[in-house]
Design a protein around this motif. Structure first.
Motif, PDB file in Angstrom:
ATOM      1  N   GLU A 195       0.825  -1.205   0.000  1.00 39.17           N
ATOM      2  CA  GLU A 195       0.000   0.000   0.000  1.00 39.17           C
ATOM      3  C   GLU A 195       0.861   1.257   0.000  1.00 39.17           C
ATOM      4  O   GLU A 195       0.574   2.225  -0.705  1.00 39.17           O
ATOM      5  CB  GLU A 195      -0.930   0.001   1.213  1.00 39.17           C
ATOM      6  CG  GLU A 195      -1.939   1.138   1.205  1.00 39.17           C
ATOM      7  CD  GLU A 195      -2.941   1.035   2.334  1.00 39.17           C
ATOM      8  OE1 GLU A 195      -3.563   2.067   2.652  1.00 39.17           O
ATOM      9  OE2 GLU A 195      -3.108  -0.061   2.901  1.00 39.17           O
ATOM     10  N   LEU A 196       1.942   1.213   0.781  1.00 35.46           N
ATOM     11  CA  LEU A 196       2.864   2.345   0.811  1.00 35.46           C
ATOM     12  C   LEU A 196       3.494   2.569  -0.556  1.00 35.46           C
ATOM     13  O   LEU A 196       3.566   3.706  -1.043  1.00 35.46           O
ATOM     14  CB  LEU A 196       3.950   2.099   1.862  1.00 35.46           C
ATOM     15  CG  LEU A 196       5.106   3.100   1.904  1.00 35.46           C
ATOM     16  CD1 LEU A 196       4.610   4.493   2.236  1.00 35.46           C
ATOM     17  CD2 LEU A 196       6.157   2.641   2.915  1.00 35.46           C
ATOM     18  N   LEU A 197       3.937   1.504  -1.193  1.00 31.61           N
ATOM     19  CA  LEU A 197       4.551   1.624  -2.518  1.00 31.61           C
ATOM     20  C   LEU A 197       3.558   2.193  -3.533  1.00 31.61           C
ATOM     21  O   LEU A 197       3.912   3.035  -4.359  1.00 31.61           O
ATOM     22  CB  LEU A 197       5.053   0.258  -2.992  1.00 31.61           C
ATOM     23  CG  LEU A 197       6.324  -0.266  -2.326  1.00 31.61           C
ATOM     24  CD1 LEU A 197       6.571  -1.711  -2.746  1.00 31.61           C
ATOM     25  CD2 LEU A 197       7.521   0.602  -2.686  1.00 31.61           C
ATOM     26  N   LYS A 201       4.116   5.611  -5.631  1.00 31.18           N
ATOM     27  CA  LYS A 201       4.148   5.572  -7.101  1.00 31.18           C
ATOM     28  C   LYS A 201       3.116   6.509  -7.718  1.00 31.18           C
ATOM     29  O   LYS A 201       3.313   7.007  -8.828  1.00 31.18           O
ATOM     30  CB  LYS A 201       3.938   4.135  -7.582  1.00 31.18           C
ATOM     31  CG  LYS A 201       5.152   3.246  -7.336  1.00 31.18           C
ATOM     32  CD  LYS A 201       4.888   1.806  -7.743  1.00 31.18           C
ATOM     33  CE  LYS A 201       6.120   0.940  -7.474  1.00 31.18           C
ATOM     34  NZ  LYS A 201       5.878  -0.492  -7.828  1.00 31.18           N
ATOM     35  N   ARG A 202       2.021   6.769  -6.990  1.00 24.74           N
ATOM     36  CA  ARG A 202       1.015   7.709  -7.496  1.00 24.74           C
ATOM     37  C   ARG A 202       1.518   9.147  -7.465  1.00 24.74           C
ATOM     38  O   ARG A 202       1.170   9.955  -8.318  1.00 24.74           O
ATOM     39  CB  ARG A 202      -0.269   7.626  -6.654  1.00 24.74           C
ATOM     40  CG  ARG A 202      -1.182   6.484  -7.015  1.00 24.74           C
ATOM     41  CD  ARG A 202      -2.588   6.711  -6.471  1.00 24.74           C
ATOM     42  NE  ARG A 202      -2.622   6.970  -5.045  1.00 24.74           N
ATOM     43  CZ  ARG A 202      -2.703   6.030  -4.119  1.00 24.74           C
ATOM     44  NH1 ARG A 202      -2.736   4.752  -4.472  1.00 24.74           N
ATOM     45  NH2 ARG A 202      -2.740   6.351  -2.835  1.00 24.74           N
ATOM     46  N   HIS A 203       2.346   9.462  -6.467  1.00 26.02           N
ATOM     47  CA  HIS A 203       2.697  10.854  -6.219  1.00 26.02           C
ATOM     48  C   HIS A 203       4.143  11.220  -6.570  1.00 26.02           C
ATOM     49  O   HIS A 203       4.504  12.389  -6.466  1.00 26.02           O
ATOM     50  CB  HIS A 203       2.430  11.196  -4.755  1.00 26.02           C
ATOM     51  CG  HIS A 203       0.984  11.068  -4.374  1.00 26.02           C
ATOM     52  ND1 HIS A 203       0.003  11.861  -4.928  1.00 26.02           N
ATOM     53  CD2 HIS A 203       0.355  10.222  -3.529  1.00 26.02           C
ATOM     54  CE1 HIS A 203      -1.171  11.522  -4.419  1.00 26.02           C
ATOM     55  NE2 HIS A 203      -0.990  10.524  -3.569  1.00 26.02           N
ATOM     56  N   PHE A 204       4.946  10.240  -6.983  1.00 22.52           N
ATOM     57  CA  PHE A 204       6.337  10.516  -7.344  1.00 22.52           C
ATOM     58  C   PHE A 204       6.638   9.930  -8.722  1.00 22.52           C
ATOM     59  O   PHE A 204       6.038   8.941  -9.143  1.00 22.52           O
ATOM     60  CB  PHE A 204       7.295   9.920  -6.314  1.00 22.52           C
ATOM     61  CG  PHE A 204       7.259  10.604  -4.972  1.00 22.52           C
ATOM     62  CD1 PHE A 204       8.157  11.617  -4.659  1.00 22.52           C
ATOM     63  CD2 PHE A 204       6.306  10.235  -4.025  1.00 22.52           C
ATOM     64  CE1 PHE A 204       8.119  12.243  -3.425  1.00 22.52           C
ATOM     65  CE2 PHE A 204       6.261  10.866  -2.780  1.00 22.52           C
ATOM     66  CZ  PHE A 204       7.165  11.872  -2.477  1.00 22.52           C
ATOM     67  N   HIS A 208      12.313   3.667  -5.742  1.00 22.51           N
ATOM     68  CA  HIS A 208      13.385   2.673  -5.766  1.00 22.51           C
ATOM     69  C   HIS A 208      13.540   2.011  -4.392  1.00 22.51           C
ATOM     70  O   HIS A 208      13.356   2.653  -3.362  1.00 22.51           O
ATOM     71  CB  HIS A 208      14.735   3.319  -6.108  1.00 22.51           C
ATOM     72  CG  HIS A 208      14.705   4.246  -7.281  1.00 22.51           C
ATOM     73  ND1 HIS A 208      15.050   3.857  -8.556  1.00 22.51           N
ATOM     74  CD2 HIS A 208      14.371   5.566  -7.363  1.00 22.51           C
ATOM     75  CE1 HIS A 208      14.938   4.898  -9.379  1.00 22.51           C
ATOM     76  NE2 HIS A 208      14.514   5.936  -8.682  1.00 22.51           N
ATOM     77  N   HIS A 209      13.912   0.724  -4.406  1.00 26.66           N
ATOM     78  CA  HIS A 209      14.429   0.056  -3.208  1.00 26.66           C
ATOM     79  C   HIS A 209      15.952   0.127  -3.283  1.00 26.66           C
ATOM     80  O   HIS A 209      16.538  -0.166  -4.341  1.00 26.66           O
ATOM     81  CB  HIS A 209      14.003  -1.411  -3.159  1.00 26.66           C
ATOM     82  CG  HIS A 209      12.628  -1.630  -2.617  1.00 26.66           C
ATOM     83  ND1 HIS A 209      11.528  -1.845  -3.416  1.00 26.66           N
ATOM     84  CD2 HIS A 209      12.172  -1.659  -1.333  1.00 26.66           C
ATOM     85  CE1 HIS A 209      10.456  -2.006  -2.660  1.00 26.66           C
ATOM     86  NE2 HIS A 209      10.811  -1.904  -1.397  1.00 26.66           N
TER      87      HIS A 209
END
Length: 240
Positions: A195-197, A201-204, A208-209
């Motif tokens: 959920e965090l990823l 991904k929506r806002h940036f 990357h890991h």
């Protein structure tokens, strides 16, 4: 303190392996931790170059590859103690005591860092985000989070607790970052950050890991780096 990037830990800095004698009251895990610290080239380098912890080199190595820190930037450091990341951020951004552009927070007591506006406070306190924003004096270029919950010894529990801190840090970053800004946070391996990823991904522009060389190979820690903030999320009122 040497400039960032001066010198690298290597064979010449290791010497012979130090063995620690057993002591009454010392657990096997604390024995292993002490031996690891005494034989860690990054710990020796931190002492030699004036950084407060080996963690400074994790940020340094990530910055050398991704160029996150630049002079004049506003930076927030969450979970700052003992201050290695704040030291590096203040040095590169050229933050000063007169005009600090680096703001840091930790509930642990921490000696002042030149050029850093420091709060001894729990970031989860209701008023903590407002205090950080006011001290920052404008949108942030970079939000750093090295926060981790106290470990329980149960890997999945520790992972979930640290992911929660990362989620709170990410929500804060969405509120304070300027367009184009970046967010860097520590997480533990465990597979519960989907959920965090998705949010990042929506806002940036990119996510990357990262496992920097100075992060111990046997450590479960990873770092999430989100670059190219697209702007604050619209509220339902704005979309309606």
């Amino acid at each position: 303190m040497k400039k960032p990037g001066d010198g690298k830990p290597g064979p010449g800095g290791r010497g012979l392996t130090v063995k620690v004698k057993t002591a009454r009251g010392r657990t096997a895990s604390s024995q292993r931790w002490l031996e690891r610290q005494l034989n860690d080239p990054y710990v020796a380098r931190a002492k030699r170059e004036g950084y407060r912890s080996r963690a400074a080199y994790k940020l340094m190595e990530i910055d050398e590859k991704h160029h996150l820190l630049k002079p004049g930037q506003r930076v927030v450091d969450l979970g700052a103690a003992p201050g290695g990341w704040s030291q590096l951020a203040a040095a590169i951004t050229r933050s000063t005591d007169e005009h600090p552009t680096v703001v840091a927070i930790d509930y642990l007591e921490m000696d002042p860092v030149p050029g850093v506006h420091l709060f001894q406070k729990d970031f989860l306190d209701e008023d903590a985000p407002r205090l950080l924003e006011e001290a920052l004096g404008g949108p942030a270029d970079l939000v750093l989070s090295d926060m981790a919950a106290p470990t329980t010894g149960h890997r999945q529990t520790d992972h979930l607790r640290t992911i929660h801190l990362c989620e709170v840090a990410a929500a804060f970053a969405l509120d304070v970052l300027k367009p184009g800004g970046s967010f860097l946070a520590k997480v533990f391996r465990g597979g519960a950050e989907n959920e965090l990823l998705a949010t990042l991904k929506r806002h940036f522009a990119s996510v990357h890991h990262i496992k920097p060389p100075s992060s111990r190979a046997d450590s479960v820690e990873l770092f999430l780096l989100a670059k190219g903030f697209k702007g604050r999320p619209e509220t339902p009122e704005e979309t309606g």
